[in-house]
Motif scaffolding. Structure first.
Motif, PDB file in Angstrom:
ATOM      1  N   VAL B  18      28.115  -5.151   4.735  1.00 53.44           N
ATOM      2  CA  VAL B  18      27.687  -5.141   3.432  1.00 53.44           C
ATOM      3  C   VAL B  18      28.486  -5.679   2.316  1.00 53.44           C
ATOM      4  N   LEU B  19      28.032  -6.653   1.492  1.00 53.31           N
ATOM      5  CA  LEU B  19      28.967  -7.292   0.223  1.00 53.31           C
ATOM      6  C   LEU B  19      28.732  -6.413  -0.733  1.00 53.31           C
ATOM      7  N   ALA B  20      29.680  -5.913  -1.263  1.00 50.74           N
ATOM      8  CA  ALA B  20      29.346  -5.093  -2.534  1.00 50.74           C
ATOM      9  C   ALA B  20      29.803  -6.109  -3.735  1.00 50.74           C
ATOM     10  N   ILE B  21      28.669  -6.643  -4.502  1.00 50.34           N
ATOM     11  CA  ILE B  21      29.039  -7.601  -5.459  1.00 50.34           C
ATOM     12  C   ILE B  21      28.406  -7.192  -6.743  1.00 50.34           C
ATOM     13  N   ASN B  22      28.672  -7.937  -7.892  1.00 48.89           N
ATOM     14  CA  ASN B  22      28.125  -7.740  -9.121  1.00 48.89           C
ATOM     15  C   ASN B  22      27.586  -9.316  -9.729  1.00 48.89           C
ATOM     16  N   TYR B  23      27.505 -10.085  -9.040  1.00 44.10           N
ATOM     17  CA  TYR B  23      27.159 -11.357  -9.798  1.00 44.10           C
ATOM     18  C   TYR B  23      26.650 -12.374  -8.646  1.00 44.10           C
ATOM     19  N   GLN B  24      25.483 -13.013  -9.032  1.00 47.81           N
ATOM     20  CA  GLN B  24      24.538 -14.010  -8.101  1.00 47.81           C
ATOM     21  C   GLN B  24      24.675 -13.597  -6.596  1.00 47.81           C
ATOM     22  N   PRO B  25      23.886 -12.684  -6.269  1.00 50.59           N
ATOM     23  CA  PRO B  25      23.906 -12.408  -4.890  1.00 50.59           C
ATOM     24  C   PRO B  25      23.398 -13.576  -4.166  1.00 50.59           C
ATOM     25  N   GLU B  26      22.382 -14.371  -4.632  1.00 48.10           N
ATOM     26  CA  GLU B  26      21.600 -15.260  -3.964  1.00 48.10           C
ATOM     27  C   GLU B  26      22.612 -16.406  -3.523  1.00 48.10           C
ATOM     28  N   VAL B  27      23.493 -16.857  -4.385  1.00 48.21           N
ATOM     29  CA  VAL B  27      24.583 -17.958  -3.903  1.00 48.21           C
ATOM     30  C   VAL B  27      25.391 -17.572  -2.678  1.00 48.21           C
ATOM     31  N   MET B  28      25.826 -16.055  -2.731  1.00 51.37           N
ATOM     32  CA  MET B  28      26.520 -15.502  -1.487  1.00 51.37           C
ATOM     33  C   MET B  28      25.629 -15.691  -0.233  1.00 51.37           C
ATOM     34  N   LEU B  29      24.171 -15.047  -0.411  1.00 55.93           N
ATOM     35  CA  LEU B  29      23.379 -14.729   0.779  1.00 55.93           C
ATOM     36  C   LEU B  29      23.043 -16.163   1.240  1.00 55.93           C
ATOM     37  N   ASN B  30      22.884 -17.003   0.482  1.00 57.25           N
ATOM     38  CA  ASN B  30      22.269 -18.428   1.086  1.00 57.25           C
ATOM     39  C   ASN B  30      23.376 -19.014   1.813  1.00 57.25           C
ATOM     40  N   PHE B  31      24.668 -18.914   1.372  1.00 58.42           N
ATOM     41  CA  PHE B  31      25.958 -19.748   2.229  1.00 58.42           C
ATOM     42  C   PHE B  31      26.003 -18.791   3.282  1.00 58.42           C
ATOM     43  N   LEU B  32      25.747 -17.366   3.391  1.00 56.12           N
ATOM     44  CA  LEU B  32      26.098 -16.625   4.433  1.00 56.12           C
ATOM     45  C   LEU B  32      25.025 -16.725   5.741  1.00 56.12           C
ATOM     46  N   LYS B  33      23.697 -17.008   5.180  1.00 58.34           N
ATOM     47  CA  LYS B  33      22.403 -17.029   5.919  1.00 58.34           C
ATOM     48  C   LYS B  33      22.654 -17.953   7.415  1.00 58.34           C
ATOM     49  N   GLU B  34      23.366 -18.892   7.227  1.00 57.74           N
ATOM     50  CA  GLU B  34      23.515 -19.795   8.461  1.00 57.74           C
ATOM     51  C   GLU B  34      24.571 -18.983   9.396  1.00 57.74           C
ATOM     52  N   PHE B  35      25.369 -18.368   8.695  1.00 54.89           N
ATOM     53  CA  PHE B  35      26.557 -17.691   9.584  1.00 54.89           C
ATOM     54  C   PHE B  35      25.927 -16.407  10.149  1.00 54.89           C
ATOM     55  N   GLU B  36      24.964 -15.688   9.581  1.00 54.33           N
ATOM     56  CA  GLU B  36      24.251 -14.615  10.144  1.00 54.33           C
ATOM     57  C   GLU B  36      23.722 -14.951  11.601  1.00 54.33           C
ATOM     58  N   THR B  37      22.960 -16.246  11.885  1.00 53.72           N
ATOM     59  CA  THR B  37      22.555 -16.498  13.137  1.00 53.72           C
ATOM     60  C   THR B  37      23.732 -16.938  14.033  1.00 53.72           C
ATOM     61  N   LYS B  38      24.563 -17.871  13.587  1.00 52.16           N
ATOM     62  CA  LYS B  38      25.796 -18.331  14.214  1.00 52.16           C
ATOM     63  C   LYS B  38      26.527 -17.300  14.807  1.00 52.16           C
ATOM     64  N   LEU B  39      26.785 -16.172  14.030  1.00 54.59           N
ATOM     65  CA  LEU B  39      27.821 -15.035  14.642  1.00 54.59           C
ATOM     66  C   LEU B  39      27.021 -13.891  15.171  1.00 54.59           C
ATOM     67  N   ASP B  40      25.544 -13.976  14.945  1.00 51.03           N
ATOM     68  CA  ASP B  40      24.683 -12.734  15.478  1.00 51.03           C
ATOM     69  C   ASP B  40      25.243 -11.577  14.676  1.00 51.03           C
ATOM     70  N   ILE B  41      25.431 -11.385  13.340  1.00 50.81           N
ATOM     71  CA  ILE B  41      26.031 -10.344  12.716  1.00 50.81           C
ATOM     72  C   ILE B  41      24.846 -10.154  11.449  1.00 50.81           C
ATOM     73  N   LYS B  42      24.481  -8.861  11.122  1.00 51.13           N
ATOM     74  CA  LYS B  42      23.661  -8.639  10.169  1.00 51.13           C
ATOM     75  C   LYS B  42      24.472  -8.650   8.587  1.00 51.13           C
ATOM     76  N   ILE B  43      24.162  -9.643   7.853  1.00 48.16           N
ATOM     77  CA  ILE B  43      24.704  -9.499   6.540  1.00 48.16           C
ATOM     78  C   ILE B  43      23.680  -9.019   5.241  1.00 48.16           C
ATOM     79  N   THR B  44      24.083  -7.954   4.526  1.00 48.76           N
ATOM     80  CA  THR B  44      23.225  -7.653   3.482  1.00 48.76           C
ATOM     81  C   THR B  44      24.227  -7.494   2.122  1.00 48.76           C
ATOM     82  N   CYS B  45      23.456  -7.460   0.889  1.00 48.86           N
ATOM     83  CA  CYS B  45      24.260  -7.325  -0.355  1.00 48.86           C
ATOM     84  C   CYS B  45      23.737  -6.126  -0.988  1.00 48.86           C
ATOM     85  N   SER B  46      24.883  -5.732  -1.568  1.00 55.39           N
ATOM     86  CA  SER B  46      24.711  -4.223  -2.383  1.00 55.39           C
ATOM     87  C   SER B  46      25.092  -4.674  -3.793  1.00 55.39           C
TER      88      SER B  46
END
Lengths: 390, 329
Positions: B18-46
């Protein structure tokens, strides 16, 4: 007036080791007049300009350096110019007019009708034939080369006032505290031989005053002025100033560049001015794509034939490279003087600087001055054997 | 940076981040999308709508963190780099049976930070002292924690500091333990520390996976070069240099103690040291960039220019030299 047989003698004042201390550290290894500007010794430029004077009989260099410092140079330049050039050593400083007077026998040997007096540390286009023609027209005892400068900087020099029509010298003051005029004395003059009589008059007056002083020694102690030895005669204060306005001296204005070469920083600027002038007077001296073995050349650049330049280096504008220098691959040189035997290693950068004899600039080093020529510390100067590692 | 942490977590069996952030979650999530599948780990934002300090965000993410299993969760500060010895952290946490374990690191100047005073043998934390005037210990909070879900009961959903309000409570109950972090540690929030951090990271990489480092006659010390980067002839690269994807380093370039980010181009004969070159920037021919110069994204340093500690905001062109450290806006 003058026949086409009128002979001319040129005298160049070169000073001595106690003068020109502002030129250190460069003048610690070489007399200032022999320091290279645009690849040629400083004194070469006025001497070379004298070639254009019709009926030039002789060139004298007067100074108080040791004779051996100039011996080699003088014989080489005499051969090259096909005009006798001779160095005369003053035993002690006599002032600019005093020096001229003390060698009057040599100067008058060829019975010249006109005598040029130039200062070695002046950088200008030396319009000597034009000045001589103007002088013949005026018919006075002397003609002074003058130039207009900005009002703020005028008080660093001798300021003159001239009649706008007749060009006569009306008034002269040396480094005044208040503003007198924007016209300044360039340090280049042409005289007729009766200048010597005027100088002699000054000696006489001085001796007379000295005798008076012996009578009233109390007054001598009280003297507020600097005690000047009787045989020290300055051209500006002692000759021009008193004789201004008496139809003896005239002015000839140059609109070209004019600078004084007092500091190492100024030598960078003057080297660039002379390099630029070579385009018109001696274009064969400037480097081109072919002569530099395919290195990239920008603007005015002088490269001594014995210097080695790697083809990937980029040189210029305003660069002068002396004998046996080695410029490595990928080096960038801008507005600098590289002296003899310097080694600049790969990918180094030198900007607005003077790199002294036998120095070494390491790979990827950067030697950079600020480029403010008038600032006392505006350029980086590496003296002899300077060593710069990245 | 964050990928190093996520990969280390994955290695110990973490399945959700879980990424606890306060700014532009879309930027982080887009970047991490490809790693979600590559690493087989779930990534969400709070996402915080107002700043909640260092503990508040945990309360905000409560639902993600409590899955009913009662297992502890990791909390990491993203500015921190280290070797991430999570396996050892899990072992230690299980062995002492306390409520929370924090990692601490030894520093030379503890008074700059908050010091953790602890029993050396058991690791039990006695108290925290913020910027102590006299020496009380040389271990500081390394920003890596392993917490039991019960810790969340101590945190309210309001701006809260974990070091000042939560941990001291747990310490008072004698349920807080500390483990000294082996290997290097660096807070790379400041660019200067980033360069030092890079050096520490590369030194560690040399010990663990030296094959990842670049070798060659024009490499000195520890150098990391992305496989898609291109390096010209006659260069000298290193020590402590990292060159990102798609970078072009032309011939005759000198790089030392610097980072060249994705897509940047370093032109011929340039010389860069102790600096950070931002994404898609250019450094011109014969330019010299040194002394903590930081170039933002898309900054172009013209040929022959010198930068001494310039901090240049994105999308700028530098045409004249920067002689002393300053910010260029």
């Amino acid at each position: 007036m003058g026949s086409s047989e009128d002979r001319v003698v040129a005298v160049i004042m070169v000073g001595g080791p106690t003068k020109g201390t502002r030129f250190r550290p460069l003048s610690l290894n070489i007399p200032k007049p022999l320091f290279p500007l645009a690849g040629q010794p400083m004194v070469h430029h006025p001497i070379y300009a004298c070639r254009r004077i019709p009926n030039l009989a002789q060139v004298y260099l007067i100074g108080f350096y040791e004779e051996r410092e100039f011996a080699l140079y003088v014989s080489a330049i005499s051969n090259e110019l096909r005009v006798p050039v001779r160095y005369l050593r003053e035993d002690k400083p006599h002032g600019s007019a005093g020096g001229l007077y003390s060698f009057r026998d040599y100067i008058m040997e060829d019975s010249p009708s006109y005598i040029f007096l130039l200062n070695c540390d002046v950088c200008c286009s030396f319009p000597l034939p034009e000045m001589l023609d103007a002088h013949k027209g005026y018919g006075g005892m002397g003609t002074i080369l003058v130039s207009k400068v900005s009002a703020e900087s005028a008080n660093q020099f001798g300021e003159l006032v001239a009649d706008p029509v007749t060009k006569e010298l009306l008034h002269y003051t040396e480094k005044p505290e208040t503003f007198v005029s924007e016209l300044i004395n360039c340090g280049v003059y042409v005289f007729t031989p009766n200048i010597f009589a005027s100088i002699e008059d000054v000696f006489m007056q001085r001796r007379g005053k000295a005798e008076l002083r012996r009578v009233t020694s109390f007054e001598a102690l009280q003297s507020a002025t600097k005690a000047i030895p009787a045989d020290y005669v300055r051209l500006d204060q002692d000759i021009l100033s008193p004789l201004a306005g008496k139809k003896e001296f005239y002015t000839y204005e140059t609109l070209d560049f004019w600078e004084q070469i007092k500091t190492p920083g100024m030598s960078l600027k003057c080297s660039a001015l002379y390099l630029h002038q070579f385009r018109y007077t001696s274009p064969h001296l400037l480097a081109s794509e072919h002569s530099a073995k395919r290195a990239t050349i920008i603007g005015d650049v002088y490269i001594h034939p014995s210097a080695k330049i790697h083809p990937t280096a980029k040189i210029g504008p305003n660069v002068s490279i002396s004998a046996n220098a080695r410029i490595g691959a990928g080096v960038r040189l801008i507005s600098c003087i590289i002296l003899d035997d310097v080694e600049v290693l790969e990918n180094a950068v030198v900007i607005h600087s003077i790199v002294g004899w036998k120095s070494s600039i390491g790979k990827w080093s950067r030697v950079q001055g600020e480029g403010d020529y008038n600032a006392k510390l505006g350029s980086t100067i590496l003296g002899e054997f300077g060593f710069c590692r990245r | 940076m964050i990928l190093h942490q996520i990969e280390a977590l994955k290695d110990v069996g973490v399945t959700e981040v879980v990424l606890a952030i306060n700014y532009q979650p879309e930027v982080m999530l887009n970047f991490l999308k490809e790693f979600e599948t590559k690493l087989d780990i779930k990534i969400t934002c709070s996402q915080e709508t107002e700043p909640l300090g260092t503990a508040g965000p945990l309360a905000l993410a409560r639902d993600h963190l409590i899955d009913g299993s009662g297992e502890p969760f990791f909390v990491l500060n993203s500015d921190v780099i280290s070797e991430y010895p999570f396996e050892e952290l899990i072992q230690f946490h299980r062995s002492h049976g306390g409520e929370a374990t924090i990692m601490v690191t030894k520093v030379d100047e503890p008074s700059k930070y908050g010091v953790v005073v602890m029993e050396e043998e058991t690791g039990k934390v006695e108290r925290f002292v913020e910027k102590p005037k006299i020496f009380v210990g040389n271990k500081i909070n390394a920003g890596i924690y392993l917490l039991n879900p019960s810790v969340l009961d101590r945190i309210q959903l309001r701006p809260t500091s974990i070091e000042k309000e939560v941990f001291p409570q747990i310490a008072a109950d004698e349920k807080l333990f500390a483990m000294v972090l082996p290997g290097f540690w660096m807070d790379i929030g400041q660019p200067r520390d980033y360069i030092t951090g890079l050096r520490l990271y590369l030194t560690s990489l040399r010990k663990k996976s030296p094959s990842k480092l670049a070798t060659g006659s024009h490499m000195v010390g520890n150098v990391l070069v992305h496989e898609s980067a291109v390096i010209g002839e006659g260069c000298l690269i290193g020590p402590d240099v990292a060159i990102g994807p798609g970078c072009v380093v032309e011939s005759g370039v000198r790089l030392s103690r610097c980072t060249v980010m994705q897509g940047a181009r370093i032109k011929k004969h340039a010389c860069i040291s102790s600096s950070i070159i931002g994404w898609h920037s250019t450094v011109g021919q014969w330019a010299r960039v040194e002394n903590m110069t930081i170039l933002g994204e898309d900054v172009h340093v013209c040929d022959e220019v010198y930068s001494n500690g310039g901090v240049v905001l994105p999308h700028k062109e530098i045409k004249s030299s920067i002689l002393k450290p300053e910010i260029v806006m």
